[in-house]
Design a protein around this motif. Structure first.
Motif, PDB file in Angstrom:
ATOM      1  N   ALA A   1      12.425   9.831  -0.605  1.00  0.00           N
ATOM      2  CA  ALA A   1      11.587   9.106   0.353  1.00  0.00           C
ATOM      3  C   ALA A   1      10.343   8.592  -0.344  1.00  0.00           C
ATOM      4  CB  ALA A   1      11.187  10.035   1.510  1.00  0.00           C
ATOM      5  N   THR A   2       9.690   7.630   0.291  1.00  0.00           N
ATOM      6  CA  THR A   2       8.339   7.241  -0.102  1.00  0.00           C
ATOM      7  C   THR A   2       7.368   7.991   0.804  1.00  0.00           C
ATOM      8  OG1 THR A   2       8.223   5.395   1.464  1.00  0.00           O
ATOM      9  CG2 THR A   2       9.172   4.933  -0.710  1.00  0.00           C
ATOM     10  N   VAL A   3       6.097   7.981   0.461  1.00  0.00           N
ATOM     11  CA  VAL A   3       5.101   8.609   1.336  1.00  0.00           C
ATOM     12  C   VAL A   3       5.111   7.924   2.697  1.00  0.00           C
ATOM     13  CG1 VAL A   3       2.642   9.059   1.683  1.00  0.00           C
ATOM     14  CG2 VAL A   3       3.659   9.384  -0.569  1.00  0.00           C
ATOM     15  N   ASP A   4       5.267   6.599   2.703  1.00  0.00           N
ATOM     16  CA  ASP A   4       5.314   5.877   3.979  1.00  0.00           C
ATOM     17  C   ASP A   4       6.475   6.346   4.839  1.00  0.00           C
ATOM     18  OD1 ASP A   4       3.093   4.450   3.254  1.00  0.00           O
ATOM     19  OD2 ASP A   4       4.171   2.620   2.710  1.00  0.00           O
ATOM     20  N   ASP A   5       7.634   6.623   4.206  1.00  0.00           N
ATOM     21  CA  ASP A   5       8.778   7.130   4.969  1.00  0.00           C
ATOM     22  C   ASP A   5       8.429   8.445   5.666  1.00  0.00           C
ATOM     23  OD1 ASP A   5      10.409   5.051   4.099  1.00  0.00           O
ATOM     24  OD2 ASP A   5      11.153   6.171   2.379  1.00  0.00           O
ATOM     25  N   LEU A   6       7.665   9.286   4.981  1.00  0.00           N
ATOM     26  CA  LEU A   6       7.339  10.609   5.524  1.00  0.00           C
ATOM     27  C   LEU A   6       6.464  10.518   6.762  1.00  0.00           C
ATOM     28  CD1 LEU A   6       6.455  12.690   2.324  1.00  0.00           C
ATOM     29  CD2 LEU A   6       8.623  12.614   3.544  1.00  0.00           C
ATOM     30  N   VAL A   7       5.520   9.589   6.751  1.00  0.00           N
ATOM     31  CA  VAL A   7       4.470   9.612   7.778  1.00  0.00           C
ATOM     32  C   VAL A   7       4.663   8.606   8.901  1.00  0.00           C
ATOM     33  CG1 VAL A   7       2.793  10.454   6.101  1.00  0.00           C
ATOM     34  CG2 VAL A   7       2.956   7.997   6.536  1.00  0.00           C
ATOM     35  N   THR A   8       5.655   7.731   8.785  1.00  0.00           N
ATOM     36  CA  THR A   8       5.781   6.674   9.797  1.00  0.00           C
ATOM     37  C   THR A   8       6.838   6.961  10.851  1.00  0.00           C
ATOM     38  OG1 THR A   8       7.274   5.470   8.310  1.00  0.00           O
ATOM     39  CG2 THR A   8       4.942   4.854   8.272  1.00  0.00           C
ATOM     40  N   ALA A   9       7.347   8.168  10.916  1.00  0.00           N
ATOM     41  CA  ALA A   9       8.351   8.494  11.930  1.00  0.00           C
ATOM     42  C   ALA A   9       7.793   8.207  13.322  1.00  0.00           C
ATOM     43  CB  ALA A   9       8.747   9.957  11.814  1.00  0.00           C
ATOM     44  N   GLY A  10       8.449   7.304  14.024  1.00  0.00           N
ATOM     45  CA  GLY A  10       8.021   6.963  15.382  1.00  0.00           C
ATOM     46  C   GLY A  10       6.898   5.951  15.439  1.00  0.00           C
ATOM     47  N   ILE A  11       6.361   5.542  14.278  1.00  0.00           N
ATOM     48  CA  ILE A  11       5.264   4.583  14.239  1.00  0.00           C
ATOM     49  C   ILE A  11       5.738   3.325  13.511  1.00  0.00           C
ATOM     50  CG2 ILE A  11       2.956   4.096  13.328  1.00  0.00           C
ATOM     51  CD1 ILE A  11       2.902   6.038  15.620  1.00  0.00           C
ATOM     52  N   GLU A  12       5.547   2.183  14.119  1.00  0.00           N
ATOM     53  CA  GLU A  12       5.906   0.925  13.485  1.00  0.00           C
ATOM     54  C   GLU A  12       4.682   0.366  12.774  1.00  0.00           C
ATOM     55  OE1 GLU A  12       7.766  -3.498  14.521  1.00  0.00           O
ATOM     56  OE2 GLU A  12       7.352  -2.064  16.133  1.00  0.00           O
ATOM     57  N   VAL A  13       4.787   0.230  11.462  1.00  0.00           N
ATOM     58  CA  VAL A  13       3.673  -0.308  10.678  1.00  0.00           C
ATOM     59  C   VAL A  13       3.781  -1.832  10.658  1.00  0.00           C
ATOM     60  CG1 VAL A  13       2.616  -0.411   8.388  1.00  0.00           C
ATOM     61  CG2 VAL A  13       3.461   1.768   9.273  1.00  0.00           C
ATOM     62  N   ARG A  14       2.818  -2.478  11.303  1.00  0.00           N
ATOM     63  CA  ARG A  14       2.829  -3.944  11.370  1.00  0.00           C
ATOM     64  C   ARG A  14       1.521  -4.555  10.885  1.00  0.00           C
ATOM     65  NH1 ARG A  14       3.381  -5.949  16.883  1.00  0.00           N
ATOM     66  NH2 ARG A  14       2.249  -4.078  17.541  1.00  0.00           N
ATOM     67  N   GLY A  15       0.528  -3.706  10.643  1.00  0.00           N
ATOM     68  CA  GLY A  15      -0.782  -4.215  10.261  1.00  0.00           C
ATOM     69  C   GLY A  15      -1.124  -3.897   8.819  1.00  0.00           C
ATOM     70  N   THR A  16      -2.205  -4.476   8.349  1.00  0.00           N
ATOM     71  CA  THR A  16      -2.707  -4.223   7.004  1.00  0.00           C
ATOM     72  C   THR A  16      -4.202  -3.930   7.089  1.00  0.00           C
ATOM     73  OG1 THR A  16      -3.091  -6.595   6.665  1.00  0.00           O
ATOM     74  CG2 THR A  16      -1.005  -5.677   5.860  1.00  0.00           C
ATOM     75  N   ASP A  17      -4.728  -3.311   6.066  1.00  0.00           N
ATOM     76  CA  ASP A  17      -6.146  -2.986   5.986  1.00  0.00           C
ATOM     77  C   ASP A  17      -6.794  -3.769   4.862  1.00  0.00           C
ATOM     78  OD1 ASP A  17      -6.591  -0.911   7.973  1.00  0.00           O
ATOM     79  OD2 ASP A  17      -5.327   0.378   6.738  1.00  0.00           O
ATOM     80  N   THR A  18      -8.080  -4.012   4.992  1.00  0.00           N
ATOM     81  CA  THR A  18      -8.837  -4.459   3.837  1.00  0.00           C
ATOM     82  C   THR A  18      -8.913  -3.288   2.861  1.00  0.00           C
ATOM     83  OG1 THR A  18     -10.949  -3.720   4.757  1.00  0.00           O
ATOM     84  CG2 THR A  18     -10.240  -5.976   5.288  1.00  0.00           C
ATOM     85  N   ALA A  19      -9.211  -3.598   1.597  1.00  0.00           N
ATOM     86  CA  ALA A  19      -9.320  -2.521   0.613  1.00  0.00           C
ATOM     87  C   ALA A  19     -10.393  -1.522   1.027  1.00  0.00           C
ATOM     88  CB  ALA A  19      -9.637  -3.106  -0.769  1.00  0.00           C
ATOM     89  N   ALA A  20     -11.507  -2.037   1.566  1.00  0.00           N
ATOM     90  CA  ALA A  20     -12.608  -1.151   1.967  1.00  0.00           C
ATOM     91  C   ALA A  20     -12.170  -0.212   3.079  1.00  0.00           C
ATOM     92  CB  ALA A  20     -13.811  -1.980   2.417  1.00  0.00           C
ATOM     93  N   ALA A  21     -11.437  -0.746   4.069  1.00  0.00           N
ATOM     94  CA  ALA A  21     -10.969   0.087   5.183  1.00  0.00           C
ATOM     95  C   ALA A  21      -9.957   1.112   4.703  1.00  0.00           C
ATOM     96  CB  ALA A  21     -10.361  -0.787   6.274  1.00  0.00           C
ATOM     97  N   ALA A  22      -9.041   0.694   3.821  1.00  0.00           N
ATOM     98  CA  ALA A  22      -8.014   1.613   3.328  1.00  0.00           C
ATOM     99  C   ALA A  22      -8.626   2.765   2.540  1.00  0.00           C
ATOM    100  CB  ALA A  22      -7.009   0.851   2.459  1.00  0.00           C
TER     101      ALA A  22
END
Length: 697
Positions: A266-287
């Motif tokens: 898995a990737t880290v994203d696979d681990l944490v996105t169960a049930g959550i749809e990732v559709r947005g992005t962050d600025t570098a500062a926000a991330a």
């Protein structure tokens, strides 16, 4: 230590005898598979549940006994001395063992090939002239397309024979390839083998530059641990975590050659996105702020803020009796649960039982004799449920994160003393006067990857995350502190193998030290090992790339390649941007005249233009992670996806564009360092713009 090529097919020819043993071993493996296929579960069980379990086990064994045609069944041989040493492997005195990817026995049960992970195989990797480990002779085999074509002997106890680098081992590393990652089981080195076979209970962190075999160590380690602790890890589970899906596709072909067929990846994203749809992005500062470990405390405060001290007694009516638990007593229960720092959800479930127990004490004092069923009934009493809902309400982790990111006052209340006002503004989805509207629900929210990690943290604050027995984390230098925490939750009761290179950190939040990373992972007591001997990247290429190290990672030791390959580096300047595409195309065509895989690496922004140029010239190309074949050997690689990949020949397009594609120069130079170190046999750099200062002649 001479390497021998095939000269004749007479029975006196050692190579012919070794080929005969290979043929016999393959036949024995085929017989083992046929025996497994012939098993009839009806003969051993009548219970359909047991039958289903047994059939699954049989199917798995049949699968594991498949003969991988282009993977050597054995790659070495150990001839033990005719004496018993104090530390000699059990049963090895005077024996001869073939070392391979899995155990194979003949019809009498005698071993024909020994699994590389067995104790008796260990000297194949670690024995030396200084420490022969009771091995008289070590033989390595060379293969071409699955056919045994050469062998090479080391006489470890012969003082007249000088110790030297194995020519076959070097040839195996340098051999042009199409298909998946190189067959690394035959090329593992002594210092790597020590890490591979270290104890399951300890966490190991491996710092290693390009070509030092970090990924090889990680994959060997998980395969070894599954062999040595199969029953335990079958219960607790194992997981390999990589940086992206392309990388996981690239390495998943390797594990079968190591004797393992089913390892979860898995990737880290696979681990944490169960049930959550990732559709947005962050600025570098926000991330960067969302990935900071301080966010864990912000979330903890926000969750605990839902607890409200009781102001009224709890009155439970049962039949004609009323049982009263005063507010101060309930408050003491709440304070105790808070002090124990239990998971929020566990405390939410414990509080009604505490209140019910207090009621039972009063019942007993009144002469009644209630049992556990009565306590459970009281815990479900409407008055108790209403009190718990008011005092310790259930919390939805995603809704909590949504409120933190949408409600400036709520965020400020729980980030006080932790995040500055500017940091709070950076992560808020809406600000007064911005004209933006907050998401109305969890489903409509445009979650980013960093938001998903926050939700995962909140989930763990509510209910404990399941822990695995062992986790292998590759390219770990790119994780944020909050991502480290997410991985650490998956191995709180297990161990981890952490692999990475600080010089290849290409995210704005990449770690500056392994001590810091391991702290966030929850494994501060991990042993940190450093690999500095390079086996994959030619000496000329790694020396060129290492010019960047003083800028991108001061103090980090440069990789010392064991491979000299004159002519492996070419730097070609062209007159201007108009000539660049044609020059790159010409270099790709020249590379395609050689054997092996070719990677064309370029800044992400340059990929569409290069794709168009390749198509116009009639060259089909692959995307990263797609398996090369004899017909399709060229892969077009965005620089952002190059990490962890390798190609026989690399053409690097416009280094300045790779640097400029990142938010800051150091990250850009780190991205360039990654791109420069993907070649196994040769690197050609083509540029129109000026090279970075460190790479100029």
């Amino acid at each position: 230590m001479p390497a021998h090529e095939h000269e004749s097919d007479t029975t006196n020819d050692p190579l012919a005898r070794e080929r005969a043993h290979l043929t016999a071993s393959r036949a024995a493996l085929r017989a083992m598979r046929e025996d497994a296929q012939a098993l009839d579960i009806r003969d051993v069980t009548a219970n359909w549940v047991n039958a289903a379990v047994l059939q699954a086990q049989i199917d798995e064994r049949i699968k594991s006994l498949a003969d991988l045609a282009h993977t050597p069944l054995f790659f070495g041989r150990l001839d033990y001395l005719h004496r018993v040493g104090a530390d000699q492997a059990e049963g090895a005195e005077g024996e001869q063992f073939y070392i391979g990817r899995r155990h194979v026995h003949d019809a009498d049960g005698d071993p024909m090939v020994i699994d590389w992970r067995a104790p008796v195989s260990q000297p194949f990797y670690r024995a030396s002239k200084k420490d022969p480990q009771d091995v008289g002779q070590r033989r390595r085999f060379g293969y071409t397309g699955g056919e045994l074509t050469a062998y090479e002997d080391e006489h470890l106890t012969d003082p007249a024979e000088a110790e030297q680098t194995s020519k076959l081992l070097q040839a195996e590393i340098e051999r042009p390839r199409v298909g998946p990652m190189r067959d690394i089981v035959a090329t593992i080195q002594p210092e790597q083998d020590e890490i591979v076979r270290s104890e399951l209970g300890g966490t190991v962190c491996v710092q290693g530059g390009p070509g030092t075999g970090k990924t090889a160590v990680g994959l060997h380690r998980v395969a070894y641990l599954l062999y040595a602790h199969r029953e335990r890890l079958a219960r607790t589970g194992t997981l390999v975590i990589g940086p992206n899906r392309s990388f996981l596709q690239y390495i998943e072909q390797v594990l079968p050659a190591l004797g393992e067929l089913a390892v979860q990846q898995a990737t880290v994203d696979d681990l944490v996105t169960a049930g959550i749809e990732v559709r947005g992005t962050d600025t570098a500062a926000a991330a960067v702020v969302k990935g900071d470990a301080r966010m864990a405390e912000v979330l903890r405060r926000a969750i605990r803020s839902h607890v409200t001290p009781p102001v009224e007694p709890v009155v439970v009516v049962r039949g004609s009796r009323r049982w009263r638990v005063p507010a101060y007593e309930v408050a003491e229960m709440v304070d105790e649960l808070l002090a124990r720092d239990m998971r929020y959800g566990s405390a939410h479930e414990a509080l009604p039982q505490r209140i019910a127990h207090a009621v039972l004490v009063r019942m007993e004092e009144a002469g009644e004799a209630p049992d556990d069923r009565v306590q459970n009934a009281v815990a479900r009493n409407p008055a108790v449920k209403a009190a718990v809902k008011a005092i310790w309400p259930a919390v939805d982790p995603a809704k909590l994160v949504l409120r933190l990111l949408s409600d400036a006052e709520f965020l400020a209340a729980h980030a006080e003393g932790l995040l500055t006002e500017d940091e709070q503004k950076a992560i808020l989805w809406t600000l007064p006067g911005s004209g933006k509207r907050a998401a109305r629900s969890v489903k409509s929210a445009k979650w980013s990857a960093a938001d998903a990690v926050l939700i995962d943290e909140a989930n763990d604050l509510v209910a404990r995350t399941h822990s695995l027995g062992h986790v292998v984390l590759d390219e770990a230098q790119d994780l944020s502190p909050m991502q480290y925490r997410a991985v650490g939750r998956r191995c709180t009761t297990g161990s981890a193998t952490v692999l990475g290179d600080l010089a290849q950190g290409t995210t704005p939040w990449s770690t500056e030290s392994w001590a810091q990373a391991l702290h966030h992972l929850g494994k501060s007591d991990a042993v940190v090992e450093e690999l500095t001997a390079g086996f994959r990247v030619p000496r000329e290429v790694i020396a060129y790339a290492s010019r960047l190290l003083p800028v991108i990672s001061p103090g980090l030791a440069a990789v010392e390649s064991v491979r000299e390959s004159p002519g492996s580096l070419e730097v070609r300047a062209v007159a201007g941007p108009a000539e660049l595409d044609a020059a790159v195309l010409a270099e790709c065509e020249e590379s395609l005249e050689r054997e092996g895989s070719i990677g064309l690496i370029a800044a992400d922004a340059r990929i569409p233009a290069l794709a168009e140029a390749l198509t116009a010239a009639g060259h089909a190309y692959l995307s990263p992670g797609e398996e090369t074949t004899a017909e399709s050997r060229l892969t077009l690689v965005p620089a952002s996806l190059a990490k962890g990949l390798e190609y026989d020949y690399v053409v690097l397009d416009e280094p300045a564009a790779v640097v400029d594609g990142e938010p800051d120069e150091r990250t850009g130079l780190r991205r360039l360092y990654v791109a420069l170190t993907r070649a196994v046999s040769g690197l050609t750099v083509v540029h129109a713009a000026e090279l970075p200062d460190e790479l100029r002649p």
